[in-house]
Design a protein around this motif. Sequence first.
Motif, mmCIF file in Angstrom:
data_model
loop_
_atom_site.group_PDB
_atom_site.id
_atom_site.type_symbol
_atom_site.label_atom_id
_atom_site.label_comp_id
_atom_site.label_asym_id
_atom_site.label_seq_id
_atom_site.Cartn_x
_atom_site.Cartn_y
_atom_site.Cartn_z
ATOM 1 N N ARG A 27 -3.829 5.786 -6.423
ATOM 2 C CA ARG A 27 -2.772 6.417 -5.617
ATOM 3 C C ARG A 27 -2.048 5.381 -4.777
ATOM 4 O O ARG A 27 -0.809 5.361 -4.722
ATOM 5 N N ASP A 28 -2.807 4.514 -4.114
ATOM 6 C CA ASP A 28 -2.185 3.499 -3.264
ATOM 7 C C ASP A 28 -1.343 2.521 -4.084
ATOM 8 O O ASP A 28 -0.266 2.106 -3.650
ATOM 9 N N TYR A 29 -1.829 2.159 -5.270
ATOM 10 C CA TYR A 29 -1.075 1.228 -6.098
ATOM 11 C C TYR A 29 0.232 1.864 -6.588
ATOM 12 O O TYR A 29 1.293 1.238 -6.539
ATOM 13 N N VAL A 30 0.160 3.106 -7.044
ATOM 14 C CA VAL A 30 1.363 3.792 -7.536
ATOM 15 C C VAL A 30 2.351 4.009 -6.395
ATOM 16 O O VAL A 30 3.566 3.846 -6.580
ATOM 17 N N ASP A 31 1.853 4.357 -5.212
ATOM 18 C CA ASP A 31 2.741 4.600 -4.077
ATOM 19 C C ASP A 31 3.374 3.318 -3.558
ATOM 20 O O ASP A 31 4.448 3.349 -2.957
ATOM 21 N N ALA A 32 2.724 2.180 -3.784
ATOM 22 C CA ALA A 32 3.258 0.913 -3.283
ATOM 23 C C ALA A 32 4.389 0.376 -4.162
ATOM 24 O O ALA A 32 5.220 -0.398 -3.688
ATOM 25 N N ARG A 33 4.441 0.789 -5.414
ATOM 26 C CA ARG A 33 5.478 0.264 -6.315
ATOM 27 C C ARG A 33 6.581 1.292 -6.524
ATOM 28 O O ARG A 33 6.398 2.479 -6.285
ATOM 29 N N ALA A 80 -3.167 16.721 2.565
ATOM 30 C CA ALA A 80 -1.960 15.892 2.656
ATOM 31 C C ALA A 80 -2.280 14.519 3.231
ATOM 32 O O ALA A 80 -1.690 13.518 2.832
ATOM 33 N N ALA A 81 -3.242 14.471 4.147
ATOM 34 C CA ALA A 81 -3.621 13.198 4.759
ATOM 35 C C ALA A 81 -4.562 12.390 3.880
ATOM 36 O O ALA A 81 -4.856 11.238 4.183
ATOM 37 N N GLY A 82 -5.069 12.990 2.803
ATOM 38 C CA GLY A 82 -5.951 12.263 1.895
ATOM 39 C C GLY A 82 -7.404 12.245 2.320
ATOM 40 O O GLY A 82 -8.159 11.382 1.870
ATOM 41 N N GLU A 83 -7.823 13.186 3.179
ATOM 42 C CA GLU A 83 -9.228 13.252 3.575
ATOM 43 C C GLU A 83 -10.053 13.674 2.368
ATOM 44 O O GLU A 83 -9.754 14.652 1.708
ATOM 45 N N GLU A 84 -11.101 12.937 2.114
ATOM 46 C CA GLU A 84 -11.884 13.091 0.895
ATOM 47 C C GLU A 84 -12.455 14.497 0.714
ATOM 48 O O GLU A 84 -12.468 15.025 -0.392
ATOM 49 N N LYS A 85 -12.925 15.127 1.779
ATOM 50 C CA LYS A 85 -13.587 16.428 1.614
ATOM 51 C C LYS A 85 -12.601 17.559 1.305
ATOM 52 O O LYS A 85 -13.008 18.600 0.817
ATOM 53 N N PHE A 86 -11.318 17.362 1.565
ATOM 54 C CA PHE A 86 -10.326 18.393 1.288
ATOM 55 C C PHE A 86 -9.606 18.184 -0.046
ATOM 56 O O PHE A 86 -8.821 19.026 -0.469
ATOM 57 N N LEU A 87 -9.849 17.068 -0.701
ATOM 58 C CA LEU A 87 -9.169 16.781 -1.958
ATOM 59 C C LEU A 87 -9.810 17.548 -3.106
ATOM 60 O O LEU A 87 -11.013 17.773 -3.110
ATOM 61 N N PRO A 88 -9.018 17.930 -4.106
ATOM 62 C CA PRO A 88 -9.622 18.509 -5.308
ATOM 63 C C PRO A 88 -10.432 17.438 -6.047
ATOM 64 O O PRO A 88 -10.253 16.235 -5.814
ATOM 65 N N MET A 89 -11.286 17.856 -6.942
ATOM 66 C CA MET A 89 -12.171 16.914 -7.637
ATOM 67 C C MET A 89 -11.391 15.837 -8.399
ATOM 68 O O MET A 89 -11.842 14.703 -8.494
ATOM 69 N N ARG A 90 -10.223 16.170 -8.921
ATOM 70 C CA ARG A 90 -9.473 15.184 -9.703
ATOM 71 C C ARG A 90 -8.964 14.033 -8.846
ATOM 72 O O ARG A 90 -8.620 12.974 -9.370
ATOM 73 N N ASP A 91 -8.884 14.210 -7.512
ATOM 74 C CA ASP A 91 -8.330 13.181 -6.627
ATOM 75 C C ASP A 91 -9.397 12.439 -5.834
ATOM 76 O O ASP A 91 -9.062 11.584 -5.017
ATOM 77 N N ARG A 92 -10.654 12.761 -6.036
ATOM 78 C CA ARG A 92 -11.705 12.150 -5.216
ATOM 79 C C ARG A 92 -12.193 10.840 -5.807
ATOM 80 O O ARG A 92 -12.134 10.621 -7.001
ATOM 81 N N GLY A 93 -12.690 10.004 -4.929
ATOM 82 C CA GLY A 93 -13.309 8.757 -5.345
ATOM 83 C C GLY A 93 -12.484 7.541 -4.978
ATOM 84 O O GLY A 93 -11.264 7.621 -4.793
ATOM 85 N N PRO A 94 -13.158 6.398 -4.866
ATOM 86 C CA PRO A 94 -12.451 5.170 -4.481
ATOM 87 C C PRO A 94 -11.480 4.682 -5.554
ATOM 88 O O PRO A 94 -10.443 4.103 -5.228
ATOM 89 N N GLN A 95 -11.805 4.923 -6.847
ATOM 90 C CA GLN A 95 -10.890 4.493 -7.906
ATOM 91 C C GLN A 95 -9.581 5.272 -7.834
ATOM 92 O O GLN A 95 -8.501 4.697 -7.966
ATOM 93 N N LYS A 96 -9.674 6.578 -7.624
ATOM 94 C CA LYS A 96 -8.460 7.395 -7.547
ATOM 95 C C LYS A 96 -7.641 7.026 -6.312
ATOM 96 O O LYS A 96 -6.416 6.998 -6.361
ATOM 97 N N ARG A 97 -8.311 6.714 -5.205
ATOM 98 C CA ARG A 97 -7.585 6.281 -4.003
ATOM 99 C C ARG A 97 -6.845 4.978 -4.291
ATOM 100 O O ARG A 97 -5.689 4.803 -3.898
ATOM 101 N N PHE A 98 -7.512 4.059 -4.989
ATOM 102 C CA PHE A 98 -6.882 2.789 -5.330
ATOM 103 C C PHE A 98 -5.646 3.022 -6.203
ATOM 104 O O PHE A 98 -4.591 2.428 -5.985
#
Length: 193
Positions: A92-98, A72-90
Amino acid sequence: MAKTSESDAANKAGYELNQDSISSGKGHATPTRRERELARKQPLVSSDRTAARKAARSQMQAQRERARIGMAAGEEKFLPMRDRGPQKRFVRDYVDARFSVGELLIPLMFVVIILTFFPQPEVQAIGLVALWAFFLVAVIDVVVLGFIVKRKLAAKFGDDRVEKVRWYAAMRALQLRVMRLPKPQVKRGQFPA
């Protein structure tokens, strides 16, 4: 490495046994090597099965809770493979900001379900037409979001490092903000740099 830790453990156990004999004073012999080894050995399986099962269950529950909180906090080691990586974080942050139109899709579906209980067919038809029109607007919004995200990723990470994230961005944009996992890490309007 294993021998060092094993010998350290043996020395520590022997030291503790010797301390016991010193503290109790003279009167009995120093423990033999066999007695020391038996003192530090523990069975692999506990003799009390119910207590061992409860301990294992509580330990697994604590690990699952830690993983849930970490995800839930977005810690990289607990995320499933589909959510890992700097591109996916970017993304997520972009979608959540709009604000996405798709966020209102689930509440609107709930309203349409309520409208189907009305006996007038005109009310039901208006509800269904409104739902399909809103669905079309949400799809257009998601397609535009996909192009924007791809362009922003190319600008930040380079054209060769852009992953296929349009579907990922679309699925996140169609969810209610409170139901997204990992939870949004940015506030609305706080777009990533």
